[in-house]
Structure formats: C-alpha cells, structure tokens
Design an enzyme around this catalytic site. Structure first.
Site, PDB file in Angstrom:
ATOM      1  N   LYS A  59       1.184   5.114  -0.844  1.00 50.24           N
ATOM      2  CA  LYS A  59       2.429   4.952  -0.099  1.00 50.24           C
ATOM      3  C   LYS A  59       3.648   5.092  -1.009  1.00 50.24           C
ATOM      4  O   LYS A  59       4.631   5.757  -0.660  1.00 50.24           O
ATOM      5  CB  LYS A  59       2.434   3.586   0.604  1.00 50.24           C
ATOM      6  CG  LYS A  59       1.380   3.473   1.689  1.00 50.24           C
ATOM      7  CD  LYS A  59       1.297   2.044   2.216  1.00 50.24           C
ATOM      8  CE  LYS A  59       0.185   1.899   3.237  1.00 50.24           C
ATOM      9  NZ  LYS A  59       0.061   0.506   3.728  1.00 50.24           N
ATOM     10  N   CYS A  75       3.181  -1.000  -0.836  1.00 50.63           N
ATOM     11  CA  CYS A  75       2.418  -2.254  -0.705  1.00 50.63           C
ATOM     12  C   CYS A  75       1.235  -2.058   0.223  1.00 50.63           C
ATOM     13  O   CYS A  75       1.279  -1.250   1.145  1.00 50.63           O
ATOM     14  CB  CYS A  75       3.280  -3.356  -0.114  1.00 50.63           C
ATOM     15  SG  CYS A  75       4.895  -3.556  -0.832  1.00 50.63           S
ATOM     16  N   ASP A  76       0.203  -2.835  -0.027  1.00 48.42           N
ATOM     17  CA  ASP A  76      -0.892  -2.907   0.931  1.00 48.42           C
ATOM     18  C   ASP A  76      -1.643  -4.209   0.717  1.00 48.42           C
ATOM     19  O   ASP A  76      -1.568  -4.799  -0.360  1.00 48.42           O
ATOM     20  CB  ASP A  76      -1.849  -1.728   0.822  1.00 48.42           C
ATOM     21  CG  ASP A  76      -2.579  -1.492   2.131  1.00 48.42           C
ATOM     22  OD1 ASP A  76      -3.684  -2.046   2.302  1.00 48.42           O
ATOM     23  OD2 ASP A  76      -2.056  -0.779   3.002  1.00 48.42           O
ATOM     24  N   GLN A  77      -2.343  -4.626   1.746  1.00 49.88           N
ATOM     25  CA  GLN A  77      -3.123  -5.854   1.674  1.00 49.88           C
ATOM     26  C   GLN A  77      -4.479  -5.614   2.313  1.00 49.88           C
ATOM     27  O   GLN A  77      -4.564  -5.012   3.383  1.00 49.88           O
ATOM     28  CB  GLN A  77      -2.391  -6.988   2.397  1.00 49.88           C
ATOM     29  CG  GLN A  77      -3.062  -8.340   2.288  1.00 49.88           C
ATOM     30  CD  GLN A  77      -2.281  -9.404   3.040  1.00 49.88           C
ATOM     31  OE1 GLN A  77      -2.134  -9.328   4.255  1.00 49.88           O
ATOM     32  NE2 GLN A  77      -1.766 -10.395   2.325  1.00 49.88           N
TER      33      GLN A  77
END
Length: 199
Positions: A59, A75-77
C-alpha cells in the site's frame, strides 16, 4: 519546509489517531487486491506477521510511487488464531462465528506500518499484541452484534476495542494503538526524527 505526509489507508480510526496527535496529513487510499496477496504469501509459507508487513508495504509503495516527495504511510493488520488468518467478516453470521471461535481463547494481532519516501521503503514496524477474550454468553453475543453491526464488520475478528468491544476482553498484552491498527508512537518518533513533524 517539512515534507508532506500521506496516509495510504481508508481506515477512519487510523486517520483519527494521526489527527488527534496533531499531525497534518492527506489520505490517499491504496487500492490493492488484499485477498490475492494474502493467498499468494500464505501459499509460500509466510507467517501472518509477514503478511501484515507485506500488505502495508504494498500500500505504501503504490501511493508513494505517485507522490515521491512525501512520507507515505502504509498500514495493515492481521489477526492470527491458531496460526490461521481471520479476515474481516462480510456477513453478520460470519461475525457471530468468528466471535464464538475466539471466545475464551487467545489470539494475536499483527499491526504493520511501512513508510515510503522517494519510491523506497525507509522505515517499517510490526507490532504484535496478544488478545485474551473472555467467555461470552450467547445472549450477550446476540445483543452485542445487534447493537454494533455493521460497524464491527470493519474490524478483523468482528470487535472494536475502542468501543463496546472492550467488554469482550479480559487481557490485552501489547500496544493499545497497535490494536487500533497503527503503531502510532513509533510512527510519530520516526516522523519527528526526520523533521516531518515538530518535536
């Protein structure tokens, strides 16, 4: 003059975290095929932690390539339970199954942030949090979802600890900001170090 900051995420809570910290930034949502990337990485044997990191980097790089002069935060989770990734629920019934599965047990949240500058990754962090969910009665679960759907559909695991979801947990071991999807303190520290925000 300090460089501009871009958040390559459509997450409302991530934007709120940065805004509340007094950071001036622009939101540019990165459109990526997350399911395809996840499937490919898992097929190669990558861990859920590395999947979160790779998605955040993808991203950041996608938006960062369009605005090379900025600091772009991707960001990622990823939620991992028994070594498997649990995705955001698409339907109410799926949310109920996820919460029933997680109830009374521990799972991990891996929250990744990657900063790209000039088309290159200059900083990265994956924050790991262990979440212990209390036992949940069927009656409370039904009422919880009735009150909080569809808002919780935006959360992997179908809970939002910043709201009523906090009642689902007996213990959280790790950074609270990472639970919300962004290792905020570390991001702010790097941006201050680079002079992108005042310190």
């Amino acid at each position: 003059m300090s460089q501009s900051i871009i958040l390559a995420s459509g997450s409302t809570i991530r934007a709120e975290l940065l805004a509340r910290a007094g950071v001036s930034f622009e939101v540019m949502t990165a459109r990526v095929d997350e399911q395809s990337i996840k499937a490919s990485l898992l097929a190669e044997g990558e861990s859920p932690r590395n999947v979160a990191d790779a998605l955040a980097q993808t991203k950041a790089e996608k938006i960062g390539a369009r605005v090379p002069g900025a600091f772009t935060i991707g960001c990622d989770q990823v939620l991992a339970f028994d070594g498997q990734i649990v995705s955001k629920p698409a339907r109410l019934e799926e949310a109920k199954r996820q919460l029933q599965m997680l109830a009374g047990k521990q799972h991990q949240l891996h929250s990744a942030a990657v900063i790209v500058e000039g088309g290159k990754t200059v900083w990265r962090k994956v924050s790991d949090v262990t979440m212990t969910m209390r036992a949940i009665s069927d009656d409370y679960l039904e009422a919880y979802l009735a009150r909080n759907w569809p808002e919780v559909s935006h959360s992997c695991g179908a809970y939002q600890v910043e709201a009523e979801g906090s009642r689902l947990f007996s213990r959280i071991q790790g950074d609270y900001f990472a639970v919300l999807g962004l290792p905020l303190l570390e991001v702010l520290d790097y941006l201050a170090l680079r002079g992108a925000i005042e310190s």
